[in-house]
Design a protein around this motif. Structure first.
Motif, PDB file in Angstrom:
ATOM      1  N   GLY A 116      37.597  47.920  40.052  1.00 52.40           N
ATOM      2  CA  GLY A 116      37.118  46.555  40.080  1.00 52.40           C
ATOM      3  C   GLY A 116      38.294  45.624  40.023  1.00 52.40           C
ATOM      4  O   GLY A 116      39.344  45.900  40.607  1.00 52.40           O
ATOM      5  N   LEU A 117      38.119  44.568  39.266  1.00 52.84           N
ATOM      6  CA  LEU A 117      39.163  43.557  39.261  1.00 52.84           C
ATOM      7  C   LEU A 117      40.413  44.026  38.577  1.00 52.84           C
ATOM      8  O   LEU A 117      41.491  43.515  38.830  1.00 52.84           O
ATOM      9  CB  LEU A 117      38.610  42.306  38.625  1.00 52.84           C
ATOM     10  N   GLY A 118      40.287  45.029  37.691  1.00 51.33           N
ATOM     11  CA  GLY A 118      41.478  45.585  37.064  1.00 51.33           C
ATOM     12  C   GLY A 118      42.458  46.073  38.110  1.00 51.33           C
ATOM     13  O   GLY A 118      43.672  45.963  37.945  1.00 51.33           O
ATOM     14  N   ASN A 119      41.911  46.623  39.198  1.00 47.12           N
ATOM     15  CA  ASN A 119      42.766  47.189  40.232  1.00 47.12           C
ATOM     16  C   ASN A 119      43.388  46.120  41.122  1.00 47.12           C
ATOM     17  O   ASN A 119      44.388  46.337  41.760  1.00 47.12           O
ATOM     18  CB  ASN A 119      41.960  48.119  41.129  1.00 47.12           C
ATOM     19  N   ILE A 120      42.735  44.970  41.206  1.00 48.63           N
ATOM     20  CA  ILE A 120      43.190  43.932  42.123  1.00 48.63           C
ATOM     21  C   ILE A 120      43.895  42.819  41.346  1.00 48.63           C
ATOM     22  O   ILE A 120      45.053  42.498  41.615  1.00 48.63           O
ATOM     23  CB  ILE A 120      41.987  43.366  42.908  1.00 48.63           C
ATOM     24  N   ALA A 121      43.174  42.267  40.372  1.00 47.63           N
ATOM     25  CA  ALA A 121      43.734  41.152  39.607  1.00 47.63           C
ATOM     26  C   ALA A 121      44.629  41.646  38.476  1.00 47.63           C
ATOM     27  O   ALA A 121      45.708  41.103  38.247  1.00 47.63           O
ATOM     28  CB  ALA A 121      42.603  40.300  39.042  1.00 47.63           C
ATOM     29  N   GLY A 122      44.183  42.696  37.777  1.00 45.43           N
ATOM     30  CA  GLY A 122      44.931  43.192  36.628  1.00 45.43           C
ATOM     31  C   GLY A 122      46.328  43.640  37.001  1.00 45.43           C
ATOM     32  O   GLY A 122      47.296  43.367  36.295  1.00 45.43           O
ATOM     33  N   VAL A 123      46.448  44.316  38.142  1.00 40.82           N
ATOM     34  CA  VAL A 123      47.752  44.776  38.596  1.00 40.82           C
ATOM     35  C   VAL A 123      48.653  43.586  38.901  1.00 40.82           C
ATOM     36  O   VAL A 123      49.849  43.585  38.583  1.00 40.82           O
ATOM     37  CB  VAL A 123      47.596  45.686  39.835  1.00 40.82           C
ATOM     38  N   ALA A 124      48.060  42.537  39.496  1.00 41.34           N
ATOM     39  CA  ALA A 124      48.843  41.340  39.802  1.00 41.34           C
ATOM     40  C   ALA A 124      49.352  40.700  38.514  1.00 41.34           C
ATOM     41  O   ALA A 124      50.490  40.227  38.452  1.00 41.34           O
ATOM     42  CB  ALA A 124      47.991  40.355  40.593  1.00 41.34           C
ATOM     43  N   VAL A 125      48.513  40.717  37.474  1.00 36.98           N
ATOM     44  CA  VAL A 125      48.944  40.180  36.180  1.00 36.98           C
ATOM     45  C   VAL A 125      50.114  41.010  35.642  1.00 36.98           C
ATOM     46  O   VAL A 125      51.126  40.473  35.201  1.00 36.98           O
ATOM     47  CB  VAL A 125      47.769  40.174  35.173  1.00 36.98           C
ATOM     48  N   ALA A 126      49.973  42.348  35.739  1.00 40.81           N
ATOM     49  CA  ALA A 126      51.017  43.238  35.217  1.00 40.81           C
ATOM     50  C   ALA A 126      52.341  43.023  35.936  1.00 40.81           C
ATOM     51  O   ALA A 126      53.394  42.876  35.315  1.00 40.81           O
ATOM     52  CB  ALA A 126      50.584  44.695  35.345  1.00 40.81           C
ATOM     53  N   MET A 356      48.729  51.107  45.006  1.00 44.74           N
ATOM     54  CA  MET A 356      48.659  50.446  46.316  1.00 44.74           C
ATOM     55  C   MET A 356      48.809  48.930  46.163  1.00 44.74           C
ATOM     56  O   MET A 356      49.600  48.296  46.870  1.00 44.74           O
ATOM     57  CB  MET A 356      47.299  50.726  46.973  1.00 44.74           C
ATOM     58  N   THR A 357      48.019  48.356  45.241  1.00 40.11           N
ATOM     59  CA  THR A 357      48.081  46.910  45.025  1.00 40.11           C
ATOM     60  C   THR A 357      49.501  46.486  44.656  1.00 40.11           C
ATOM     61  O   THR A 357      50.046  45.532  45.226  1.00 40.11           O
ATOM     62  CB  THR A 357      47.118  46.494  43.886  1.00 40.11           C
ATOM     63  N   ALA A 358      50.099  47.219  43.721  1.00 42.45           N
ATOM     64  CA  ALA A 358      51.440  46.850  43.256  1.00 42.45           C
ATOM     65  C   ALA A 358      52.447  46.918  44.393  1.00 42.45           C
ATOM     66  O   ALA A 358      53.260  46.005  44.577  1.00 42.45           O
ATOM     67  CB  ALA A 358      51.860  47.776  42.114  1.00 42.45           C
ATOM     68  N   LEU A 359      52.372  47.999  45.195  1.00 41.00           N
ATOM     69  CA  LEU A 359      53.329  48.141  46.300  1.00 41.00           C
ATOM     70  C   LEU A 359      53.187  46.995  47.303  1.00 41.00           C
ATOM     71  O   LEU A 359      54.190  46.464  47.787  1.00 41.00           O
ATOM     72  CB  LEU A 359      53.112  49.485  47.011  1.00 41.00           C
TER      73      LEU A 359
END
Lengths: 514, 144
Positions: A116-126, A356-359
């Motif tokens: 969910g958003l952890g994978n999309i938004a949470g990674v961006a926050v990290a 994937m999101t982070a890369l």
């Protein structure tokens, strides 16, 4: 006189029109301030650092737990990985059980709650706070978290309640009460109550407000800014229709579209990575350099580590206990098989999708670094890294994907809304299970929970990201505090199940059906 | 040798035609009949948490309903035929599962009815009749 009235009457709509946005914004503000002051103490307690350091004790707690389970079960996440895949494929499923919940279905439902958003938004926050190095710690946390998930889901199935009418209820509340009683340990009931309270808070926080908040941010990002309570009301109405009105059609559509969106998301990320294949080596260089040197991010190496572990735990929920509720409905004679299947969850969620999101964020150059020193530039508050357009959270991911594929922000907006929605439905269920554990089952009691849940959707969409994400994290990690204590006491049970199963698998007593 | 015929049966008109055809065949050859109903099911479908929780209960209800509303009337209609009648009720992909039922019961043929017009959906997704014709372990008769 009549003219005056006329003038007033004419002026009234104009005044109303002018004051409406102001009122709306101030409503958002009021909700935000009220929320921040009501939850601040809880957040500070959960994230308080070890005395004399800046390292939050809760992060250490999760790291130690994942390490203990990994060692205790002899790197089960790597040993059992191929067997887990066979189980999900149905190689070991008895054909006479067709029509019952399969391993695949239990895994898919649990995943739609965590992806969910952890994978999309949470990674961006990290990555936005901890820099590329946070990715390394996130992947490591994902790999280790597989062992925590294995432990809790085995226990979830083993100690679930099966009722006479054929329905089942499982989760940490049940292994805390039944498992502790079986082993003659005290305080199982107390822990179950404590866990249930935190689970309800987690359902309102990470499972609800964070989702509503970021869904609103994403919609506003596409159509332009407007007050959050409007998104909140619309979302609340749909959630209400599904969980109270029993409107199965929406839930069914979501359950079918969400996996599709997940695959589409990963494929798009892969396309962007292939388009920039020459930079992948550089990106991994940044990730490794950042992981061990900090490369000038807020808090240095420790900052990267804290962010990576926090966001990984928030995304895959390993050790939190929620998955034990989701996985407990599977039809199997061997509880351990669901443990094997569940360990794929942090792998898919964190090691594959989050990476994937982070890369994509790193490779598309969203983070601004000093061309001379190669150090990342921090914004004014020195808490986050400067990004190209000052984006944070889901907007940062959206900008990263759109910079490579311009129309992707629309697809991402739809994906975010659907992910947010499916996560809310899952967490409304987890929260409800905890609620009925505390207060007993009954239509009125369940309705009370569901209505409160819908109110929190509106609050979440209206509040700012900061207080919402803090409270969401705090509530979810509070669940992990209680759950992991229980896992330590009950892990010998899992060990016994594991040894027995593996020896029977080796001797050929457990056979493939297909 | 005695002939055993599996009839794919869902209570529809074409299924009744197939059952009648199989009954005549069994009488002529001195065989027996297995009335088989398959509940369409994929272990790879997606369910909500509430559906997972209730699945075991729903499965029981679905089996009872199929037994009472589909299989029992069919068996009842054949009770004067003097034939030996068995039933089979399973979950799964319809074509594959009918094939499995034929193998398990030792049947030497399968009879099914043809469902309506060859519409767009059967062109795209294939029909039970076509899949069965391609994959069945025993001869298949399709009754119009």
């Amino acid at each position: 006189m009549t003219n005056q009235i006329k003038a007033a009457a004419l002026a009234a709509p104009a005044v109303l029109a002018a004051s409406a946005p102001a009122m709306a914004q101030s409503l958002d503000q009021t909700i935000n301030e009220g929320f921040a002051s009501a939850t601040g103490w809880f957040v500070s307690f959960i994230f308080s650092p070890f005395p004399g350091t800046s390292f939050p004790w809760i992060v250490m707690w999760l790291v130690i737990a994942a390490t203990v389970f990994t060692l205790y079960f002899g790197f089960i996440q790597f040993r059992a990985f191929p067997h887990s895949i066979s189980l999900v494929k149905g190689d070991y499923s008895d054909p006479n059980d067709a029509g019952e919940v399969s391993h695949f279905q239990a895994l898919a439902t649990a995943l739609s709650g965590t992806v969910g958003l952890g994978n999309i938004a949470g990674v961006a926050v990290a990555v936005g706070i901890g820099g590329p190095g946070a990715t390394f710690w996130m992947i490591l946390a994902g790999l280790m978290g597989m062992a925590s998930k294995f432990t809790e889901c085995t226990l979830g199935v083993k100690y679930r309640n099966e009722y006479e009418d054929g329905t089942v209820s499982g989760g940490p509340m049940y292994y805390m009460t039944k498992g502790f009683a079986e082993r003659g340990l005290p305080a199982g009931g107390f822990m179950a109550v404590l866990f249930s309270v935190f689970c309800i808070l987690g359902a309102f926080g990470g499972g609800n407000m964070f989702q509503a908040n970021q869904a609103h941010a994403q919609i506003a990002n596409v159509v332009g800014d407007y007050p959050g309570w409007i998104t909140g009301l619309v979302f609340a109405a749909i959630v209400f229709a599904v969980i109270v009105g029993g409107l199965k059609s929406i839930a069914k559509v979501t359950e079918k579209v969400v996996p599709f969106m997940g695959v589409l998301y990963v494929l798009t990320a892969l396309v962007i990575l292939i388009m920039n294949a020459n930079m992948i080596g550089w990106a991994f260089g940044q990730i490794f350099a950042g992981a061990f040197t900090g490369a000038g991010v807020a808090g240095g190496m420790v900052g990267a580590l804290i962010q990576g572990f926090k966001r990984a735990a928030f995304s895959n929920e390993a050790g939190v206990g929620s998955a034990a509720i989701a996985h407990s409905a599977v039809r199997t004679k061997e509880p351990i098989t669901e443990g094997f299947v569940s360990l794929l969850e942090p792998f898919i969620d964190t090691v594959v999708i989050c990476t994937m999101t982070a890369l994509v964020i790193i490779i598309t150059g969203q983070l601004i670094s000093d061309p001379n020193t190669g150090m990342y530039l921090l914004d004014e508050g020195a808490s986050t890294i400067q990004t190209v357009d000052g984006n944070k959270g889901v907007a940062l991911t959206s900008a990263a994907f759109s910079s490579a594929i311009p129309f992707f922000k629309y697809i991402l907006a739809i994906a975010v809304i659907l992910f947010a929605f499916s996560t809310m439905i899952s967490w409304s269920y987890y929260g409800l299970k905890a609620w009925t554990f505390l207060f007993g089952e009954g239509q009125t009691k369940e309705l009370v929970f569901k209505v409160i849940f819908c109110i929190f959707v509106v609050i979440g969409a209206s509040a700012n990201l900061g207080p919402v994400i803090d409270f969401s994290d705090a509530a979810i990690f509070a669940m992990a505090v209680v759950n992991i204590v229980a896992l330590y006491f009950l892990m010998p049970v899992v060990k016994g199940e594991l040894d027995s199963y593996l020896s029977r698998l080796k001797s050929g007593e457990i056979k493939k059906f297909h | 040798m005695s002939h055993k015929i599996v009839v794919g049966y869902d209570g529809s008109d074409s299924a009744n035609a197939a059952l009648a055809f199989a009954t005549d065949l069994a009488k002529a050859q001195g065989g027996s009949i297995v009335v088989a109903h398959v509940l369409e099911w994929s272990p790879y479908s997606f369910l909500t948490p509430t559906e997972l929780e209730e699945r075991h209960k729903r499965r029981g209800e679905e089996l009872d309903r199929a037994e009472a509303a589909i299989l029992a009337p069919a068996v009842d209609s054949l009770k004067d035929s003097g034939l030996e009648i068995d039933t089979a009720l399973k979950y799964g992909n319809i074509a594959t599962t009918l094939g499995e039922i034929a193998t398990e019961s030792g049947a030497d043929q399968i009879v099914i009815g043809r469902n309506g017009e060859p519409g767009l959906s059967s062109r795209v997704f294939g029909s039970v009749a076509i899949s069965l014709a391609q994959a069945a372990p025993v001869p298949v008769t399709i009754v119009p």
